[in-house]
Design a protein around this motif. Structure first.
Motif, short mmCIF file in Angstrom:
data_model
loop_
_atom_site.label_atom_id
_atom_site.label_comp_id
_atom_site.label_asym_id
_atom_site.label_seq_id
_atom_site.Cartn_x
_atom_site.Cartn_y
_atom_site.Cartn_z
N HIS A 22 0.86 -1.19 0.00
CA HIS A 22 0.00 0.00 0.00
C HIS A 22 0.89 1.23 0.00
N HIS A 24 1.12 4.74 -2.50
CA HIS A 24 0.72 5.53 -3.69
C HIS A 24 2.00 6.16 -4.19
N HIS A 202 -9.60 0.76 -1.42
CA HIS A 202 -9.60 1.44 -0.13
C HIS A 202 -11.02 1.36 0.43
N HIS A 226 -6.44 -0.20 4.01
CA HIS A 226 -6.81 0.37 5.33
C HIS A 226 -7.73 -0.63 6.06
N ASP A 283 1.60 4.05 2.70
CA ASP A 283 0.55 4.89 2.08
C ASP A 283 1.17 6.03 1.25
#
Ligand code: ADE
Ligand code: ZN
Length: 345
Positions: A22, A24, A202, A226, A283
């Protein structure tokens, strides 16, 4: 006041092999790189310098972060920009002993600004290929649809992606969660399934457990990104445990976006205790104060977690990855050797 971690446990967390599932990639763009790219692309930024930009990184919720995150991503123009951003991440990931990474990217953030889809994916894919050959990091891409845009926009993006199908392994769903439930994207996820793409979403970051149910039952995702709100719903926990649906948890993100008031109140330890396949990830590390190892170290300090939690989380990250069964077998073996070499069996 942040808690201090035993140095031996800290070394173990940092040195152990792990998968990051995870991240981005646009959220790995450090302020220094934002300024360098703005300069080389002849763009001006609404901040005088790196320090002023960094000072703006004070968020009250997901949306307050997303506004700055999309502005930061606007300096990415050329294929080289996308390559450089991903390569900088891979160098950091190598230092954190990441052996497998699945990178989210948001094509609509760029195509909306007139950047060609192929510019984005070719730059990112080239960095992934080089990470594999030069850094021995297995690297894959997951195309995320922006949930604040329409499903038709997502369908058009999947159409643009079709000629590049071998360059990414799956689709995801990100951006503003509240008010944009997963079922808004049922057709595009069905279409992605027909293309044999993997699927994640998500859900339950700020949104309710109902969004996690919908991601599972309507979008038929294999992992939840998450998912920390799942503990509100015992039936949902039962389902996630039974089906071994992994949750890619991002503690520093949850802290910076005020999902939890402190790391000591984070529920990742409770998730593991409940038998959930939880993992730790970064993240948007350039915005949230740390890469994957920083997430491990700060979380373990705050929740007084131990070496067996560490091993469980690393094993979960391998199990949760989209690596092949043979690759997972070899990653699990590597993890077992790592722990036994330290006298931990
Ligand atoms: N895009 C980048 N980071 C995100 C997050 N934490 N939640 C939703 N969308 C995102
Ligand atoms: Zn995310």
């Amino acid at each position: 006041m942040s808690a201090v971690l035993d140095p031996q446990l800290s070394d173990l967390l940092c040195a152990m092999p792990k998968a990051e599932l995870h991240i981005h990639i646009e959220g790995s763009l450090e302020p220094e790189l934002i300024f360098a790219m703005a300069q080389r692309n002849g763009l001006s930024l609404p901040y005088p310098d790196v320090a002023a930009l960094r000072a703006a990184y004070a968020f009250s919720n997901l949306q307050s972060f997303l506004d700055i995150y999309y502005a930061g991503a606007s300096v990415l123009i050329t294929e080289q920009d996308f390559f450089d951003m991903a390569w900088a991440y891979f160098l950091r990931a190598k230092a954190d002993n990441v052996i497998h990474a699945e990178l989210f990217f948001d094509p609509q953030t760029h195509t909306e600004r007139g950047i060609a889809f192929e510019t984005v994916i070719n730059g990112l894919r080239r960095a992934c290929d080089r990470a594999r050959s030069e850094l021995r990091i297995r690297a894959e891409l997951i195309l995320c649809f922006l949930r604040h845009l329409s499903e038709d926009d997502a369908l058009a993006t999947l159409e643009q992606a079709r000629p590049h199908i071998g360059k990414f392994i799956g689709v995801g769903l990100d951006s503003s969660e509240l008010g944009h439930p997963p079922d808004k994207f049922s057709r595009v996820f069905a279409e992605a399934r027909h293309l044999d793409l993997r699927a994640v979403a998500h859900a339950g970051e700020e949104g309710p457990p109902a969004y996690i149910w919908s991601a599972l039952d309507v979008l038929k995702v294999e992992r939840i990104d998450h998912g920390v709100q799942c503990l509100q719903d015992p039936r949902l926990v039962e389902r996630l445990v039974r089906d071994r649906i992994p949750l890619t948890v991002c503690p520093l993100s949850n802290l910076k976006l005020c999902v939890f008031d402190s790391l000591a109140q984070h529920n990742i330890r409770a998730m593991l205790d409940a038998g959930l396949v939880a993992t730790i990830n970064s993240d948007d590390p350039a915005y949230f104060g740390g890469y994957i190892n920083q997430n491990f170290v700060e979380t373990f300090a705050a929740l007084t977690m131990n070496a067996s939690h560490a091993r469980q989380l690393a094993a979960n990250s391998i199990e949760a990855s989209f690596a092949s069964p043979a690759e997972k077998h070899s990653d699990h073996q590597r993890l077992a050797e790592f722990f036994s070499a330290r006298g931990l069996h």
